[in-house]
Design a protein around this motif. Sequence first.
Motif, mmCIF file in Angstrom:
data_model
loop_
_atom_site.group_PDB
_atom_site.id
_atom_site.type_symbol
_atom_site.label_atom_id
_atom_site.label_comp_id
_atom_site.label_asym_id
_atom_site.label_seq_id
_atom_site.Cartn_x
_atom_site.Cartn_y
_atom_site.Cartn_z
ATOM 1 N N ALA A 579 -6.486 -1.416 -14.713
ATOM 2 C CA ALA A 579 -6.421 -2.305 -15.879
ATOM 3 C C ALA A 579 -4.973 -2.628 -16.230
ATOM 4 O O ALA A 579 -4.625 -3.774 -16.554
ATOM 5 N N ALA A 580 -4.106 -1.614 -16.174
ATOM 6 C CA ALA A 580 -2.686 -1.842 -16.468
ATOM 7 C C ALA A 580 -2.055 -2.749 -15.420
ATOM 8 O O ALA A 580 -1.219 -3.605 -15.738
ATOM 9 N N GLN A 581 -2.460 -2.574 -14.161
ATOM 10 C CA GLN A 581 -1.941 -3.443 -13.105
ATOM 11 C C GLN A 581 -2.328 -4.904 -13.354
ATOM 12 O O GLN A 581 -1.518 -5.812 -13.196
ATOM 13 N N THR A 582 -3.582 -5.107 -13.747
ATOM 14 C CA THR A 582 -4.056 -6.466 -13.998
ATOM 15 C C THR A 582 -3.295 -7.117 -15.144
ATOM 16 O O THR A 582 -2.868 -8.279 -15.054
ATOM 17 N N ARG A 583 -3.103 -6.367 -16.235
ATOM 18 C CA ARG A 583 -2.370 -6.922 -17.383
ATOM 19 C C ARG A 583 -0.939 -7.281 -16.996
ATOM 20 O O ARG A 583 -0.431 -8.344 -17.354
#
Length: 621
Positions: A579-583
Amino acid sequence: MALPPQFLDELRARTPLAPLIQRKTRLTKSGRNWKGCCPFHGEKTPSFYVYDDHFHCFGCGAHGDAITFVMKAEGQGFPEAVERLAQEAGLEVPKPTPEAAARERAARDLYGVLEAAAQAFQRRLRLPEGAEGLAYLRRRGLSEETIARFGLGWSGGGRGAIAADLKTDGITPEQLAEAGLIRERESGEGYSDLYFNRVIFPIRDRRGRVVSFGGRILGDGQPKYVNGPETAVFSKRRNLYGVDMAREAAFRGAAVVAVEGYMDVIALHQAGFGGAVAPLGTALTPEQMEELWRLSPEPVLCFDGDGAGARAAARAAEAALPLLTTERSLRMATLPAGEDPDTLVSRRGTAGFQAVLDGARPLSEALYGLLTEGRPAATPEQKASLRNRLVEATGLIADKSLAAEYRRALLDRFFESTRPQKPAFGGAPGRPGARKVVVPRQRPAITPGRVRVAQARALMAITLRHPWLLPEVEEVFAGLDLGDPQLADCRASALRWLADGHELDSSGLMDQLARDGWGELVSALLRDPGLPAEASAEAQPKDALDGWWHFFGLLRGEAELEEDRMAAKRDWDAARDPAAQTRAQQRLIRLTLTLAALRRGEWTETDGAGAAGDAAIGSGH
């Protein structure tokens, strides 16, 4: 005569271990715990550790609780050690009577009855009649290991099922009734089952002994959940579901978090949050809070993000106030609207719930909002009532110095929130603090400063109309210089609203901003005829998002955009959570495109001057 287990548990709970042991040896803090030289063998390097409820020496192997320590350190027998600690704790040692001896024997027998029942329920879950219950647990995402670890079972659908199962073990209906498994009929003729066609959740005490059960019916029957009655070994007010496992996890450093129900606890444990516990169908009691503090000095209370959750959080906070000390407090976490821990970890994984824990606020910060929710402060009478409410709440804290700090913090927030505001966009004559749009007769010159404020207002208007874009832009939006202190304060309110997990709709955001005192500013802003089309409610999502980044780029500037882009790339490279990578990736892409457009000359510093001119006129800037 052996003493009742409940009395001994109460005695241990009322005897802080570190101060007791410090009478014999010097202790120093070691993280959450204490360490020192062992008082039972000569040593120069500390290997003696003191935890919340026991001590252990890694040198000589000495181990035990407060009672054991007094026995070892002072050469006293068990009765003498108990008597001495009871006097210090203000407890009376139960007298040896035939009735007490009979209760003790019954309690010992009850643990055996309850354990036998737990095993019988587990066996039934694996029989054909338990197939529906097993399928339900699997549908809820529980693994076989989790089902076995929590000892989940099936009650059986036939009347008298548990009595029939345990009859071969020599367990009588009278013993089952005493254990809270069946109950006598009102007619006095025979017994009826307490659990019938239900998935069974064994309830254990902190030592891992089965003390009762909870049962969930499948389908639409009522009540959905049934908990066992009070017995000689079970008190609903004192027990927490999952406390035996949470105790071990807390010892290893896990966060202790109180949630609402059985399935929430089980789902969190399965997801790696081993410190999860729950009250047993009631609001948290003072006794349960004491149990939480035995696990952690600052446990997290986790509540739903709706109105009921806010009310429950307020009740829990007020119940906790008389029990606070400088050594123990609480943190308050709020779930996204419409979610509970079970559904959250199912849909968003471990990272989803970890974000909730990371957003938990200390009680000292959360308390103001909990106490003032739904209480207007427009008139002098309302302000005085609210202030009295805050002072009254802090008066519940027994520690006077701590109460004074809480009172100061709450009143600072109160005075800040009720202080008259300066005019946002010009004030009406004779009305200090009034926020009103004043249209001057002549159009003022459009200076760079006015253009910047107008661009900031356009950006804010797009955000208000389309708050669904906030999760993508939150990080860059939070640090942007808007050039207007009141716009910046309004933005801070919007970001707090986002952090509280509300549904991302425009009306909900504007309602919250109105409650925070920004209603007139927002109303004047959105009525501005010079706003871009992207700030209208009818704008398409892509157009709104493109418009937002357009004005962000104008406000930020080329050098700062390059810094933002490099920071986003570093975050993307360092992120391990998907999720952090996507953001970070989304932010990096948007910043790269925005910077490229600025460098190509597609935008100029005076871009949006038409809107800026109208906005500047409307605002009086």
